[in-house]
Design a protein around this motif. Structure first.
Motif, PDB file in Angstrom:
ATOM      1  N   ALA A  94      49.649  17.759  23.657  1.00 49.32           N
ATOM      2  CA  ALA A  94      48.487  17.564  24.537  1.00 49.32           C
ATOM      3  C   ALA A  94      47.435  18.643  24.287  1.00 49.32           C
ATOM      4  CB  ALA A  94      48.935  17.588  25.994  1.00 49.32           C
TER       5      ALA A  94
ATOM      6  N   ILE B 262      45.467  17.965  21.169  1.00 52.35           N
ATOM      7  CA  ILE B 262      44.453  16.907  21.345  1.00 52.35           C
ATOM      8  C   ILE B 262      43.216  17.495  22.021  1.00 52.35           C
ATOM      9  CG2 ILE B 262      43.910  14.778  22.632  1.00 52.35           C
ATOM     10  CD1 ILE B 262      46.857  13.927  22.152  1.00 52.35           C
TER      11      ILE B 262
ATOM     12  N   SER C 286      41.392  12.773  28.126  1.00 54.46           N
ATOM     13  CA  SER C 286      42.355  12.263  29.094  1.00 54.46           C
ATOM     14  C   SER C 286      42.991  10.968  28.581  1.00 54.46           C
ATOM     15  CB  SER C 286      41.631  12.041  30.432  1.00 54.46           C
ATOM     16  OG  SER C 286      42.354  11.141  31.225  1.00 54.46           O
TER      17      SER C 286
ATOM     18  N   ILE D  55      45.381  11.698  25.647  1.00 55.49           N
ATOM     19  CA  ILE D  55      46.638  12.370  26.029  1.00 55.49           C
ATOM     20  C   ILE D  55      47.601  11.383  26.690  1.00 55.49           C
ATOM     21  CG2 ILE D  55      47.627  14.122  27.574  1.00 55.49           C
ATOM     22  CD1 ILE D  55      45.200  15.899  26.862  1.00 55.49           C
TER      23      ILE D  55
ATOM     24  N   VAL E  81      50.721  10.935  24.281  1.00 57.65           N
ATOM     25  CA  VAL E  81      51.814  11.876  24.572  1.00 57.65           C
ATOM     26  C   VAL E  81      52.744  11.275  25.632  1.00 57.65           C
ATOM     27  CG1 VAL E  81      52.401  14.236  25.210  1.00 57.65           C
ATOM     28  CG2 VAL E  81      50.200  13.764  24.126  1.00 57.65           C
TER      29      VAL E  81
ATOM     30  N   VAL F 215      46.016  13.319  34.022  1.00 56.81           N
ATOM     31  CA  VAL F 215      45.353  14.517  33.495  1.00 56.81           C
ATOM     32  C   VAL F 215      44.328  14.986  34.525  1.00 56.81           C
ATOM     33  CG1 VAL F 215      43.876  15.426  31.662  1.00 56.81           C
ATOM     34  CG2 VAL F 215      45.657  13.775  31.104  1.00 56.81           C
TER      35      VAL F 215
END
Ligand code: XMP
Length: 516
Positions: free
Chosen positions: A417, A420, A488, A491, A495, A501
Motif C-alpha cells: 500500500a 502505491i 484509494s 490500494i 492490496v 482508506v
C-alpha cells in the motif's frame, strides 16, 4: 590545506527558534558558519578565525535577571557584529544605549523604509517587507550609532555604527517572510565582513577526505548503513577517503519499505563496489516483537535487537578501532543545547549504547553539515537521487507504522500500500517538492465494506502526508482530491486485506508525524 572554515561567521545563540536558520542562510551563500552557545569560551568561538559575529534573537529581555549577556571579547575584537532582535538589544545595552519593554509586542509583517546610506542595505529595493517578532524596543541609541531604517511602529528597525561595523536589526532577515533578508545577510557577510564564498560541496569533500585520512591512517572503519541519507553520504565520503578499508554493515530488520533492501545492496555493493555485509535478521526481529503492541516497547525491542545484531557482526570483524557515523550538525547543536556531551551517537541510527567490549573512536565527517548540505554532498559524490532525496524514515521502520501486532503478512500488506501511495505521489511530481514526508499506516481496525457482490470485513489504511521545514512542527499536505481518489481505489483493488482508506488531516502539534 586551505581551511574552508576559516574567515566565516560565528553565530552566537541566545535561544531563538531561528538561530539554526541564520546559520543555514549564510552557509547557502557559500560561507561557513558555526553556532556557539552564548557563554562559549572566546578561544572556542575564535578557533576558525571568524570574520564577523552574528548575535541571534532570543526569548529573554536584556534587563531581566539572569538574561544572557554579551561576551566582551566580540566587542574587543573590532570585528563586525550584527545583532538580530535580542542580539540588537544586547548590543545596544552593552554599548550604553537603552532598551525598554514596548507597550505592545510587534509580531508579523511590516514595511521598512531606509534612512541614510549603509552597506547593509546596498542594492536593496526600499521600502521592503520584513518580519517583526519582538517585545522590547530600543529607546536610545548608543553613541556612534545612527538609524538605518524604520517602520511605522519601530523608529529603530535597523541601526548601525557604520565606522565600527556594528549593526542591529529589530526584525528577522533569516526568515522567508523577509524576502530580501538573504541579500541583507549577504551584504553583511561579503561587504562588511569581507568573507569569501569558499564553502561548497566540492571543497567540503576535499577537506573531509583529507581529514578522514589523517584520522584513520591505515586502519579500517566500520559503518552501519541504514539506507537513509546521512549514513549513505557518510559512507560514500569515507569510502572516497579510504576505499575498501571501509566496511559497512546493513541490517535488514524486515521492517523496511518495498525494495529498500535490494536498492541499498544494488547502489552500494554493485554500483559503488563497497564492502557491505548484509544481514537478513527479519525473523529474529519479528520473533522478538511477537505479541507486542505498545509503541514504546516496540521501539525499545527494535533498538536492543539492532545493537545485538550489529555487535555480533562487529565482533566477527576483530581489531576495528573506528566507527563511522552519519551524525549531522543539527544533532550536534541539539544535543549540546540539551546539555549532553557534544559527542553524541545518533540514537536513531541505532548504534548508540554498544556493549563495553566494543569501544570505538568515532569518524563523523558530516558533523558540521546541515541536511540540505548533506544532500548536496551526496549529489556531488554521485549518489543516486533516490538515496539523496529520500524522505526521513524512522529507525524502527514500518514497525511503528504497522499499528497493533506485527506479522509478516501485515508488513507485506503495508509495504504494498505504501509503495502505491508514494509511487503515485512521485509520478505526480509531489514527492520531493510538495511533501516533506508521506507514508501509509496500517491500522488494526476492521470495518465492513462491499467488494463486488460480497461483503468484506478487512483492515483500514491511513495515508499521511505532511509539509514541514524542520519536522518539529508540520501541517498535513493538501493533496489533490483526484490523486487521493486514485490512490484509494488502487490500494483497495490491489492490496488484499485492506477495504478502507482514510487520509490523516492532523497537524503537528497536536499530532506527531508518525502514529506511534
Ligand atoms: P514525530 O512522529 O515525532 O517525528 O513527529 C518527527 C520526525 O522524526 C522521525 N522519527 C524518527 N526517526 N528514529 C528516527 O530515525 C525514530 O525512532 C523516529 N521516530 C520518529 C519521523 O519519521 C519524523 O520525520
Amino acid at each position: 590545506m586551505d581551511d574552508i572554515k576559516r574567515g566565516g561567521i560565528a553565530v552566537i545563540d541566545y535561544g531563538s527558534q531561528t538561530t539554526q536558520l541564520i546559520a543555514r542562510r549564510i552557509r547557502e551563500l557559500g560561507v561557513y558558519t558555526h553556532v556557539f552557545a552564548h557563554d562559549a569560551r572566546p578561544e572556542e568561538v575564535d578557533r576558525h578565525q571568524p570574520a564577523g559575529y552574528i548575535l541571534s534573537g532570543g526569548p529573554n529581555s536584556v534587563y531581566e535577571p539572569g538574561a544572557p549577556t554579551l561576551s566582551p571579547f566580540m566587542l574587543e575584537s573590532g570585528k563586525p557584529i550584527l545583532g538580530i532582535c535580542y542580539g540588537m538589544q544586547l548590543l545596544t545595552a552593552a554599548l550604553g544605549g537603552t532598551v525598554a519593554a514596548s507597550a505592545s509586542r510587534e509580531y508579523g509583517p511590516a514595511q521598512i523604509q531606509q534612512q541614510g546610506e549603509s552597506r547593509l542595505f546596498a542594492d536593496l529595493a526600499m521600502p521592503q517587507q520584513i518580519w517583526m517578532s519582538h517585545g522590547d524596543r530600543i529607546e536610545e541609541l548608543p553613541a556612534g550609532f545612527q538609524t538605518l531604517a524604520h517602520t511605522a511602529n519601530s523608529p529603530y528597525a535597523a541601526i548601525g555604527d557604520v565606522a565600527r561595523h556594528r549593526y542591529g536589526l529589530q526584525f528577522h532577515p533569516e526568515v522567508g517572510h523577509t524576502p530580501q533578508g538573504r541579500q541583507m545577510l549577504g551584504n553583511f557577510v561579503f561587504e562588511i565582513c569581507g568573507c569569501q564564498a569558499k564553502w561548497s560541496a566540492a571543497a567540503f569533500i576535499d577537506d573531509a577526505v583529507a581529514r578522514i585520512q589523517a584520522q584513520v591512517g591505515y586502519e579500517r572503519v566500520l559503518l552501519a548503513l541504514s539506507g537513509g541519507v546521512d549514513s549513505a553520504v557518510a559512507g560514500a565520503l569515507i569510502q572516497r577517503a579510504i576505499g575498501e578499508r571501509l566496511i559497512c554493515v546493513f541490517v535488514d530488520h524486515g521492517m523496511l519499505r518495498q525494495d529498500e533492501a535490494a536498492q541499498v545492496l544494488r547502489v552500494f555493493r554493485e554500483e559503488r563496489s563497497m564492502r557491505l555485509i548484509a544481514v537478513n535478521a527479519a525473523e529474529e526481529f519479528l520473533d522478538a516483537l511477537a505479541g507486542i503492541t505498545e509503541p514504546e516497547t516496540k521501539r525499545k525491542i527494535i533498538g536492543a535487537q539492532f545493537i545485538e545484531t550489529f555487535s555480533r557482526e562487529a565482533r566477527k570483524l576483530r581489531d576495528l578501532r573506528f566507527l563511522g557515523q552519519g551524525t549531522i550538525y543539527p544533532d550536534v547543536i541539539e544535543s549540546a543545547a540539551a546539555g549532553k556531551s557534544a559527542r553524541t551517537i545518533k540514537s536513531h541510527h541505532n548504534v548508540g549504547g554498544l556493549p563495553d567490549d566494543l569501544s570505538f573512536e568515532l569518524v563523523e565527517p558530516l558533523r558540521d553539515c546541515f541536511k540540505d548540505e548533506v544532500r548536496k554532498i551526496g549529489e556531488a559524490l554521485g549518489l543516486p537521487a533516490s538515496i539523496v532525496w529520500r524522505q526521513p524514515f524512522p529507525g524502527p521502520g514500518l514497525a511503528i507504522r504497522c499499528l497493533g501486532e506485527l506479522s509478516w503478512p501485515r508488513l507485506e500488506k503495508l509495504r504494498r500500500a505504501d509503495a502505491i501511495f508514494t509511487g503515485e505521489l512521485a509520478e505526480a511530481g509531489l514527492l520531493r517538492a510538495e511533501t516533506a514526508q508521506c507514508f501509509a499506516v496500517l491500522l488494526p481496525v476492521k470495518s465492513v465494506g462491499v467488494m463486488g457482490d460480497n461483503r468484506s470485513y478487512e483492515e483500514t489504511l491511513a495515508l499521511r502526508a505532511v509539509t514541514t521545514d524542520d519536522f518539529m512542527t508540520a501541517d498535513w499536505a493538501r493533496l489533490p482530491h483526484d490523486l487521493l481518489a486514485k490512490v484509494s481505489a488502487r490500494i483497495v483493488n490491489e492490496v488484499a486485506g485492506i477495504n478502507r482508506v482514510v487520509y490523516d488531516i492532523t497537524s503537528k502539534p497536536p499530532g506527531t508525524i508518525e502514529w506511534e
